[in-house]
Design a protein around this motif. Structure first.
Motif, PDB file in Angstrom:
ATOM      1  N   GLY A   8      11.702 -20.673   8.731  1.00  0.00           N
ATOM      2  CA  GLY A   8      11.011 -19.748   9.612  1.00  0.00           C
ATOM      3  C   GLY A   8      11.362 -19.972  11.070  1.00  0.00           C
ATOM      4  O   GLY A   8      11.932 -20.996  11.447  1.00  0.00           O
ATOM      5  N   PHE A   9      11.007 -18.992  11.899  1.00  0.00           N
ATOM      6  CA  PHE A   9      11.182 -19.124  13.343  1.00  0.00           C
ATOM      7  C   PHE A   9      10.036 -19.950  13.911  1.00  0.00           C
ATOM      8  O   PHE A   9       8.967 -20.052  13.316  1.00  0.00           O
ATOM      9  CB  PHE A   9      11.237 -17.745  14.002  1.00  0.00           C
ATOM     10  N   GLY A  10      10.271 -20.529  15.086  1.00  0.00           N
ATOM     11  CA  GLY A  10       9.254 -21.372  15.696  1.00  0.00           C
ATOM     12  C   GLY A  10       8.075 -20.588  16.234  1.00  0.00           C
ATOM     13  O   GLY A  10       8.155 -19.385  16.492  1.00  0.00           O
ATOM     14  N   ASP A  11       6.952 -21.291  16.444  1.00  0.00           N
ATOM     15  CA  ASP A  11       5.740 -20.644  16.951  1.00  0.00           C
ATOM     16  C   ASP A  11       5.933 -20.052  18.343  1.00  0.00           C
ATOM     17  O   ASP A  11       5.229 -19.117  18.731  1.00  0.00           O
ATOM     18  CB  ASP A  11       4.590 -21.650  16.990  1.00  0.00           C
ATOM     19  N   LYS A  12       6.878 -20.584  19.098  1.00  0.00           N
ATOM     20  CA  LYS A  12       7.102 -20.110  20.467  1.00  0.00           C
ATOM     21  C   LYS A  12       8.193 -19.047  20.552  1.00  0.00           C
ATOM     22  O   LYS A  12       8.561 -18.628  21.655  1.00  0.00           O
ATOM     23  CB  LYS A  12       7.459 -21.291  21.370  1.00  0.00           C
ATOM     24  N   ALA A  13       8.698 -18.594  19.393  1.00  0.00           N
ATOM     25  CA  ALA A  13       9.809 -17.639  19.391  1.00  0.00           C
ATOM     26  C   ALA A  13       9.439 -16.341  20.102  1.00  0.00           C
ATOM     27  O   ALA A  13      10.115 -15.925  21.057  1.00  0.00           O
ATOM     28  CB  ALA A  13      10.262 -17.359  17.958  1.00  0.00           C
ATOM     29  N   LEU A  14       8.405 -15.672  19.634  1.00  0.00           N
ATOM     30  CA  LEU A  14       8.031 -14.390  20.230  1.00  0.00           C
ATOM     31  C   LEU A  14       7.460 -14.549  21.638  1.00  0.00           C
ATOM     32  O   LEU A  14       7.798 -13.738  22.525  1.00  0.00           O
ATOM     33  CB  LEU A  14       7.055 -13.652  19.313  1.00  0.00           C
ATOM     34  N   PRO A  15       6.618 -15.561  21.900  1.00  0.00           N
ATOM     35  CA  PRO A  15       6.171 -15.757  23.289  1.00  0.00           C
ATOM     36  C   PRO A  15       7.332 -15.990  24.260  1.00  0.00           C
ATOM     37  O   PRO A  15       7.298 -15.507  25.399  1.00  0.00           O
ATOM     38  CB  PRO A  15       5.273 -16.997  23.190  1.00  0.00           C
ATOM     39  N   PHE A  16       8.363 -16.720  23.806  1.00  0.00           N
ATOM     40  CA  PHE A  16       9.526 -16.936  24.676  1.00  0.00           C
ATOM     41  C   PHE A  16      10.197 -15.608  25.012  1.00  0.00           C
ATOM     42  O   PHE A  16      10.522 -15.337  26.167  1.00  0.00           O
ATOM     43  CB  PHE A  16      10.535 -17.870  24.003  1.00  0.00           C
ATOM     44  N   LEU A  17      10.434 -14.772  23.995  1.00  0.00           N
ATOM     45  CA  LEU A  17      11.109 -13.503  24.232  1.00  0.00           C
ATOM     46  C   LEU A  17      10.281 -12.587  25.133  1.00  0.00           C
ATOM     47  O   LEU A  17      10.831 -11.871  25.983  1.00  0.00           O
ATOM     48  CB  LEU A  17      11.403 -12.811  22.898  1.00  0.00           C
ATOM     49  N   LYS A  18       8.957 -12.627  24.955  1.00  0.00           N
ATOM     50  CA  LYS A  18       8.097 -11.806  25.800  1.00  0.00           C
ATOM     51  C   LYS A  18       8.142 -12.293  27.244  1.00  0.00           C
ATOM     52  O   LYS A  18       8.252 -11.497  28.187  1.00  0.00           O
ATOM     53  CB  LYS A  18       6.659 -11.833  25.281  1.00  0.00           C
ATOM     54  N   ALA A  19       8.101 -13.607  27.434  1.00  0.00           N
ATOM     55  CA  ALA A  19       8.173 -14.167  28.782  1.00  0.00           C
ATOM     56  C   ALA A  19       9.521 -13.887  29.423  1.00  0.00           C
ATOM     57  O   ALA A  19       9.604 -13.640  30.636  1.00  0.00           O
ATOM     58  CB  ALA A  19       7.910 -15.672  28.730  1.00  0.00           C
ATOM     59  N   PHE A 193       8.881  -4.819  10.594  1.00  0.00           N
ATOM     60  CA  PHE A 193       8.104  -5.896   9.992  1.00  0.00           C
ATOM     61  C   PHE A 193       7.318  -6.632  11.070  1.00  0.00           C
ATOM     62  O   PHE A 193       7.665  -6.596  12.251  1.00  0.00           O
ATOM     63  CB  PHE A 193       8.993  -6.866   9.199  1.00  0.00           C
ATOM     64  N   GLY A 194       6.235  -7.277  10.640  1.00  0.00           N
ATOM     65  CA  GLY A 194       5.343  -7.958  11.568  1.00  0.00           C
ATOM     66  C   GLY A 194       5.675  -9.425  11.745  1.00  0.00           C
ATOM     67  O   GLY A 194       6.523  -9.987  11.049  1.00  0.00           O
ATOM     68  N   PRO A 195       4.988 -10.091  12.681  1.00  0.00           N
ATOM     69  CA  PRO A 195       5.248 -11.506  12.982  1.00  0.00           C
ATOM     70  C   PRO A 195       5.065 -12.431  11.780  1.00  0.00           C
ATOM     71  O   PRO A 195       5.675 -13.508  11.743  1.00  0.00           O
ATOM     72  CB  PRO A 195       4.223 -11.829  14.073  1.00  0.00           C
ATOM     73  N   ASP A 196       4.261 -12.020  10.807  1.00  0.00           N
ATOM     74  CA  ASP A 196       4.030 -12.879   9.636  1.00  0.00           C
ATOM     75  C   ASP A 196       5.314 -13.134   8.855  1.00  0.00           C
ATOM     76  O   ASP A 196       5.451 -14.181   8.214  1.00  0.00           O
ATOM     77  CB  ASP A 196       2.979 -12.256   8.721  1.00  0.00           C
ATOM     78  N   ARG A 197       6.266 -12.206   8.914  1.00  0.00           N
ATOM     79  CA  ARG A 197       7.520 -12.372   8.155  1.00  0.00           C
ATOM     80  C   ARG A 197       8.430 -13.421   8.783  1.00  0.00           C
ATOM     81  O   ARG A 197       9.412 -13.832   8.161  1.00  0.00           O
ATOM     82  CB  ARG A 197       8.282 -11.047   8.047  1.00  0.00           C
ATOM     83  N   LEU A 198       8.104 -13.866   9.988  1.00  0.00           N
ATOM     84  CA  LEU A 198       8.906 -14.894  10.649  1.00  0.00           C
ATOM     85  C   LEU A 198       8.496 -16.303  10.221  1.00  0.00           C
ATOM     86  O   LEU A 198       9.142 -17.282  10.588  1.00  0.00           O
ATOM     87  CB  LEU A 198       8.782 -14.776  12.173  1.00  0.00           C
ATOM     88  N   LYS A 199       7.430 -16.394   9.439  1.00  0.00           N
ATOM     89  CA  LYS A 199       6.943 -17.694   8.990  1.00  0.00           C
ATOM     90  C   LYS A 199       7.517 -18.027   7.609  1.00  0.00           C
ATOM     91  O   LYS A 199       7.726 -17.138   6.786  1.00  0.00           O
ATOM     92  CB  LYS A 199       5.419 -17.689   8.925  1.00  0.00           C
ATOM     93  N   GLY A 200       7.769 -19.303   7.370  1.00  0.00           N
ATOM     94  CA  GLY A 200       8.299 -19.715   6.076  1.00  0.00           C
ATOM     95  C   GLY A 200       9.635 -19.058   5.788  1.00  0.00           C
ATOM     96  O   GLY A 200      10.440 -18.820   6.687  1.00  0.00           O
ATOM     97  N   THR A 201       9.857 -18.719   4.525  1.00  0.00           N
ATOM     98  CA  THR A 201      11.141 -18.114   4.130  1.00  0.00           C
ATOM     99  C   THR A 201      11.019 -16.612   3.860  1.00  0.00           C
ATOM    100  O   THR A 201      11.899 -16.025   3.228  1.00  0.00           O
ATOM    101  CB  THR A 201      11.693 -18.811   2.874  1.00  0.00           C
ATOM    102  N   ALA A 202       9.936 -15.998   4.333  1.00  0.00           N
ATOM    103  CA  ALA A 202       9.691 -14.584   4.029  1.00  0.00           C
ATOM    104  C   ALA A 202      10.851 -13.692   4.462  1.00  0.00           C
ATOM    105  O   ALA A 202      11.289 -12.815   3.705  1.00  0.00           O
ATOM    106  CB  ALA A 202       8.394 -14.120   4.693  1.00  0.00           C
ATOM    107  N   LEU A 203      11.373 -13.896   5.669  1.00  0.00           N
ATOM    108  CA  LEU A 203      12.441 -13.038   6.163  1.00  0.00           C
ATOM    109  C   LEU A 203      13.724 -13.238   5.366  1.00  0.00           C
ATOM    110  O   LEU A 203      14.460 -12.275   5.105  1.00  0.00           O
ATOM    111  CB  LEU A 203      12.680 -13.306   7.647  1.00  0.00           C
ATOM    112  N   LEU A 204      14.000 -14.441   4.959  1.00  0.00           N
ATOM    113  CA  LEU A 204      15.161 -14.713   4.106  1.00  0.00           C
ATOM    114  C   LEU A 204      15.038 -13.952   2.790  1.00  0.00           C
ATOM    115  O   LEU A 204      16.001 -13.300   2.341  1.00  0.00           O
ATOM    116  CB  LEU A 204      15.284 -16.214   3.846  1.00  0.00           C
ATOM    117  N   GLU A 205      13.877 -14.008   2.177  1.00  0.00           N
ATOM    118  CA  GLU A 205      13.668 -13.298   0.909  1.00  0.00           C
ATOM    119  C   GLU A 205      13.779 -11.795   1.112  1.00  0.00           C
ATOM    120  O   GLU A 205      14.340 -11.086   0.261  1.00  0.00           O
ATOM    121  CB  GLU A 205      12.292 -13.650   0.323  1.00  0.00           C
TER     122      GLU A 205
END
Length: 237
Positions: A8-19, A193-205
């Motif tokens: 999965g992507f890190g917890d700061k992934a989307l906040p970083f891009l927004k900043a 897709f929503g931010p939940d798909r960035l957690k774990g292996t959801a996006l890979l699947e």
């Protein structure tokens, strides 16, 4: 490459891009580059590594690699009206060779406001697009059948850049659904897709599922565009 698996992507992934959207300067990016690498770039690389392995296992004729399939965070502003130096998303493509310019692709786009998956044929040469349109008219039932797996997953055609009029040579086509397809500049379908798909292996699947579902549509397009490209290449030599 670390050899670690995608988790999965890190917890700061989307906040970083927004900043980054507010801090479009090299000093801020340099000060926060470690966050980009840990929470965005390295996870994206692991996603690409694991996806390539999964596609090879399933003998799906698509692949990807960190070096050739990912897009830089730095923008090319040479011919752009908007001169901000950084993209506020990260993305990658999956193609037959792993190169970005191959036709028939999967695309993943991660951003704070509009993350999506896409598939299809984007920015074709005029002769390829015309051949594709002719094939759709001639084999509409076959094309519809090829789309079913993608439509079943909730993908829909991208119509934002559609023509307002039916392209030249197809004026006699009057079936509304067919006219709609012929007016598309790009034969791509997408799904948000929503931010939940960035957690774990959801996006890979999700990407593996998309690659499998896309095979009929991509195969239809390759059978049309490959001969056109080959003939053009032969004339140029």
């Amino acid at each position: 490459m670390t050899g670690a698996s995608y988790t999965g992507f890190g917890d700061k992934a989307l906040p970083f891009l927004k900043a980054l959207g507010f801090h479009q300067n090299r000093e801020w990016f340099h000060d926060n580059k470690a966050i980009f690498e840990e929470h965005l770039n390295e996870p994206r690389g692991r996603l690409i590594d694991d996806l390539a392995a999964r596609l090879a296992e399933r003998r799906i004729p698509l692949t990807c690699a960190r070096k050739t399939s990912t897009f830089r965070i730095n923008r090319d502003v040479r011919f752009a009206k908007e001169k901000h130096p950084y993209n506020t998303h990260v993305s990658a493509v999956v193609t037959r060779s792993g190169a970005k310019k191959d036709q028939g692709l999967l695309y993943v786009h991660v951003s704070p406001d509009d993350s999506f998956l896409a598939v299809g044929f984007y920015a074709m040469e005029p002769d390829e697009l015309r051949a594709f349109r002719e094939a759709i008219v001639a084999r509409k039932a076959q094309f519809d059948e090829a789309l079913k797996p993608l439509l079943g997953l909730g993908f829909a055609f991208d119509r934002e850049d559609s023509l307002k009029r039916t392209p030249r040579g197809f004026e006699t086509v009057d079936e509304p659904e067919l006219v709609d397809l012929l007016r598309l500049r790009h034969l791509t379908l997408s799904r948000r897709f929503g931010p939940d798909r960035l957690k774990g292996t959801a996006l890979l699947e999700d990407l593996v599922e998309l690659a499998e579902a896309a095979q009929p549509m991509l195969s239809f397009g390759w059978r049309v565009t490959d001969p056109v490209r080959a003939a053009r290449d032969e004339l140029s030599h």
